[in-house]
Design an enzyme around this catalytic site. Structure first.
Site, short mmCIF file in Angstrom:
data_model
loop_
_atom_site.label_atom_id
_atom_site.label_comp_id
_atom_site.label_asym_id
_atom_site.label_seq_id
_atom_site.Cartn_x
_atom_site.Cartn_y
_atom_site.Cartn_z
N THR A 95 0.83 -1.21 0.00
CA THR A 95 0.00 0.00 0.00
C THR A 95 0.86 1.26 0.00
OG1 THR A 95 -1.75 -1.12 1.22
CG2 THR A 95 -1.76 1.28 1.29
N THR A 107 5.41 11.05 7.73
CA THR A 107 5.52 10.96 9.19
C THR A 107 6.92 11.32 9.68
OG1 THR A 107 5.58 9.30 10.96
CG2 THR A 107 5.90 8.48 8.77
N ASP A 108 7.01 11.69 10.96
CA ASP A 108 8.32 11.93 11.57
C ASP A 108 9.08 10.63 11.82
OD1 ASP A 108 6.69 10.97 13.64
OD2 ASP A 108 7.22 12.54 15.08
N GLU A 109 8.34 9.49 11.73
CA GLU A 109 8.98 8.21 12.09
C GLU A 109 10.07 7.80 11.11
OE1 GLU A 109 6.34 5.26 13.72
OE2 GLU A 109 4.85 6.78 14.18
N TYR A 142 6.54 -0.05 9.23
CA TYR A 142 5.70 1.10 8.85
C TYR A 142 6.58 2.29 8.45
CZ TYR A 142 3.14 5.48 9.58
OH TYR A 142 2.62 6.75 9.43
N LYS A 150 7.04 4.16 4.75
CA LYS A 150 6.79 5.59 4.52
C LYS A 150 8.08 6.25 3.99
CE LYS A 150 3.51 7.65 5.23
NZ LYS A 150 2.27 7.89 4.42
N ARG A 186 6.56 11.27 22.55
CA ARG A 186 6.04 11.61 21.23
C ARG A 186 5.74 13.11 21.21
NH1 ARG A 186 7.97 7.39 20.61
NH2 ARG A 186 7.16 5.51 19.64
P1 NAD Z 1 -5.75 5.76 8.95
O1 NAD Z 1 -5.19 4.39 9.11
O2 NAD Z 1 -6.71 6.30 9.96
O3 NAD Z 1 -6.47 5.90 7.54
C1 NAD Z 1 -5.91 5.40 6.36
C2 NAD Z 1 -6.99 5.44 5.28
O4 NAD Z 1 -6.40 4.96 4.07
C3 NAD Z 1 -8.19 4.53 5.59
O5 NAD Z 1 -9.38 5.23 5.34
C4 NAD Z 1 -8.02 3.37 4.63
O6 NAD Z 1 -9.24 2.79 4.22
C5 NAD Z 1 -7.30 4.04 3.47
N1 NAD Z 1 -6.52 3.07 2.69
C6 NAD Z 1 -5.62 2.15 3.16
N2 NAD Z 1 -5.14 1.43 2.14
C7 NAD Z 1 -5.72 1.90 1.01
C8 NAD Z 1 -5.60 1.57 -0.36
N3 NAD Z 1 -4.78 0.60 -0.78
N4 NAD Z 1 -6.34 2.26 -1.26
C9 NAD Z 1 -7.18 3.26 -0.85
N5 NAD Z 1 -7.33 3.61 0.43
C10 NAD Z 1 -6.61 2.94 1.36
O7 NAD Z 1 -4.47 6.71 8.82
P2 NAD Z 1 -4.25 8.18 9.36
O8 NAD Z 1 -3.80 8.13 10.77
O9 NAD Z 1 -5.39 9.03 8.98
O10 NAD Z 1 -2.97 8.59 8.49
C11 NAD Z 1 -3.13 9.18 7.20
C12 NAD Z 1 -1.75 9.46 6.62
O11 NAD Z 1 -1.03 10.32 7.49
C13 NAD Z 1 -0.89 8.21 6.45
O12 NAD Z 1 -0.20 8.33 5.25
C14 NAD Z 1 0.06 8.25 7.64
O13 NAD Z 1 1.27 7.61 7.32
C15 NAD Z 1 0.23 9.75 7.82
N6 NAD Z 1 0.53 10.18 9.19
C16 NAD Z 1 -0.25 9.76 10.24
C17 NAD Z 1 0.04 10.23 11.52
C18 NAD Z 1 -0.81 9.83 12.70
O14 NAD Z 1 -0.47 10.17 13.85
N7 NAD Z 1 -1.92 9.17 12.52
C19 NAD Z 1 1.11 11.11 11.73
C20 NAD Z 1 1.88 11.50 10.62
C21 NAD Z 1 1.58 11.04 9.35
P1 TYD Z 2 0.78 4.91 18.54
O1 TYD Z 2 -0.44 5.71 18.83
O2 TYD Z 2 0.64 3.51 18.08
O3 TYD Z 2 1.67 5.78 17.55
P2 TYD Z 2 3.21 5.55 17.07
O4 TYD Z 2 3.65 4.20 17.46
O5 TYD Z 2 3.08 5.70 15.60
O6 TYD Z 2 4.00 6.63 17.73
O7 TYD Z 2 1.65 4.88 19.87
C1 TYD Z 2 2.06 6.07 20.51
C2 TYD Z 2 2.96 5.68 21.65
O8 TYD Z 2 2.17 5.00 22.65
C3 TYD Z 2 4.05 4.70 21.28
O9 TYD Z 2 5.21 5.00 22.06
C4 TYD Z 2 3.48 3.34 21.67
C5 TYD Z 2 2.65 3.68 22.88
N1 TYD Z 2 1.44 2.85 23.09
C6 TYD Z 2 1.20 2.29 24.35
O10 TYD Z 2 1.98 2.46 25.31
N2 TYD Z 2 0.05 1.57 24.52
C7 TYD Z 2 -0.83 1.34 23.49
O11 TYD Z 2 -1.85 0.65 23.70
C8 TYD Z 2 -0.57 1.92 22.21
C9 TYD Z 2 -1.50 1.70 21.05
C10 TYD Z 2 0.59 2.68 22.06
#
Ligand code: NAD
Ligand code: TYD
Length: 359
Positions: free
Chosen positions: A101, A134-136, A160, A164, A224
């Site tokens: 994906t 992402t920052d990751e 992941y 990215k 974070r």
């Molecule tokens: P999410 O998992 O909530 O949503 C992802 C969406 O993408 C879903 O609606 C899913 O159905 C859709 N999707 C997945 N695979 C697909 C495919 N093959 N075709 C079409 N649609 C597809 O994710 P999110 O947290 O909203 O993150 C969105 C973006 O932001 C991602 O690219 C993620 O890497 C980036 N991001 C997220 C965070 C965070 O904290 N959540 C932080 C920085 C960057």
């Molecule tokens: P998460 O929300 O999964 O984001 P990311 O791993 O992308 O930073 O997790 C945020 C932080 O919280 C991460 O250090 C993992 C920790 N975490 C827990 O301690 N317990 C949990 O149940 C989850 C989902 C995350």
């Protein structure tokens, strides 16, 4: 009308972006392509401002014919690409889908954009491919290391983060080699309305309301940098409108609490807003087996986007958390629908028991 293809617009950040954009920009039409994986919620697209300017398409970003067809049919000028597999724990249990994906999906979109826009003219001011990252990708910081900047070398640690990072590099190469006008935002952890309850903050809020355990991985001292999702949406739109093609921008919330302290803040806010038999909710905190390869600390230097585009987060962590909790309290139907559809708790327990076996 500016026709924008938003991918992943039924997920957490994507759906908040669709709400934000339709509200902020009267001359924009959104074509929302989403495969509706487990992480998506059709409910996220209820009550959109001016829904006549929103077209939802259920489909996969890996489907070349579909993506090519949408570019042509809607004469897409701008792509804002959110669709991804986004949860680190799932990438540890099953990396392959993340590579498909996040890497091949991004490639498919880039190819479609390149083919369509080459005919239209890459210089058109609307033409932009914006990639949400992402920052990751930067890896993990020690306690005294300076925050990540746009020149920090990539060092992704989880599947992941690696997927990215791969997608970021491919986007960059399309700007460099084919002059595709791309921009990238690398953002820190988001929280806010409509987040699927597998990420820390949404999981903790819903578990705490239900009187369930609040799982903290390892010692809970990981750090974070949290950003309220609406601030992220504003940053993305600022970069799409005024960012320089070929550039990347770091986005973050300017705060770095430990996981334990953020969970404690959520408990205390819930005790204040909904005192009940679960109060004090700090008693629900449970330390569990750590995530393999768990990154210790992330922090973002947001100097570039602040200086050059004037963007800064509007929410502090405390007022963002309060707003988030209030949204979940007012939208328990949303949480219940997701719970029933996905049985996420079952998934979480399975995930933990597998980890216990590995440890
Ligand atoms: P999410 O998992 O909530 O949503 C992802 C969406 O993408 C879903 O609606 C899913 O159905 C859709 N999707 C997945 N695979 C697909 C495919 N093959 N075709 C079409 N649609 C597809 O994710 P999110 O947290 O909203 O993150 C969105 C973006 O932001 C991602 O690219 C993620 O890497 C980036 N991001 C997220 C965070 C965070 O904290 N959540 C932080 C920085 C960057
Ligand atoms: P998460 O929300 O999964 O984001 P990311 O791993 O992308 O930073 O997790 C945020 C932080 O919280 C991460 O250090 C993992 C920790 N975490 C827990 O301690 N317990 C949990 O149940 C989850 C989902 C995350």
């Amino acid at each position: 009308m500016q026709n924008i293809l938003v991918t992943g617009g039924a997920g957490f950040i994507g759906s908040n972006f669709v709400h934000y954009l339709l509200d902020a920009e009267p001359d924009v039409k959104v074509i929302n392509l989403d495969a509706l994986t487990y992480a998506a919620s059709p409910e996220n697209l209820e009550n959109l401002p001016d829904p006549g300017r929103h077209v939802f398409v259920k489909g996969n970003i890996l489907d070349r014919d579909l993506v090519n067809g949408l570019m042509q049919e809607h004469s897409i000028g701008t792509v804002v690409h959110f669709a991804a597999e986004s949860h680190v724990d799932r990438s540890i249990l099953g990396p392959e889908l993340f590579l498909q994906t996040n890497i091949m999906g991004t490639f498919t979109l880039l190819e479609a954009a390149r083919a369509f826009w080459s005919g239209k003219g890459l210089e058109h001011p609307e033409v932009r491919f914006h990639h949400v990252s992402t920052d990751e990708v930067y890896g993990s910081l020690g306690p005294d290391d300076p925050a990540f900047s746009e020149t920090t070398p990539y060092s992704p640690n989880s599947p992941y983060a690696a997927s990215k990072a791969g997608s970021d590099h491919i986007v960059r190469s399309y700007a460099h080699t084919f002059n595709l006008p791309t921009t990238i935002t690398n953002c820190s952890n988001n929280y806010g309305p409509r987040q699927f309850p597998e990420k820390l903050i949404s999981l903790i809020i819903l578990n705490a309301l239900a009187g369930k355990d609040l799982p903290i991985y390892g010692d809970g001292r990981q750090v974070r940098d949290w950003l309220f999702v609406e601030d992220h949406c504003e940053a993305i739109w600022t970069v799409v409108k005024r960012g320089v093609p070929g550039e990347t921008y770091n986005v973050g919330g300017n705060n770095q609490p430990t996981n334990l302290s953020i969970v404690e803040s959520i408990c205390d806010l819930l005790d204040e807003l909904v005192p009940d038999q679960h109060t004090p909710r700090r008693n629900l905190i449970k330390f569990v087996t750590d995530r393999p390869g768990h990154d210790r600390r992330y922090a973002m230097n947001i100097g570039k986007i602040s200086r050059t585009l004037g963007w800064r987060p509007r929410h502090t962590l405390q007022n963002g958390l309060r707003e988030t909790i209030q949204w979940y309290l007012s939208n328990m139907d949303w949480a219940n629908a997701i719970r029933e559809r996905n049985e996420y708790q079952k998934w979480v327990s399975k995930n933990y028991s597998q980890r216990e076996k590995q440890a």
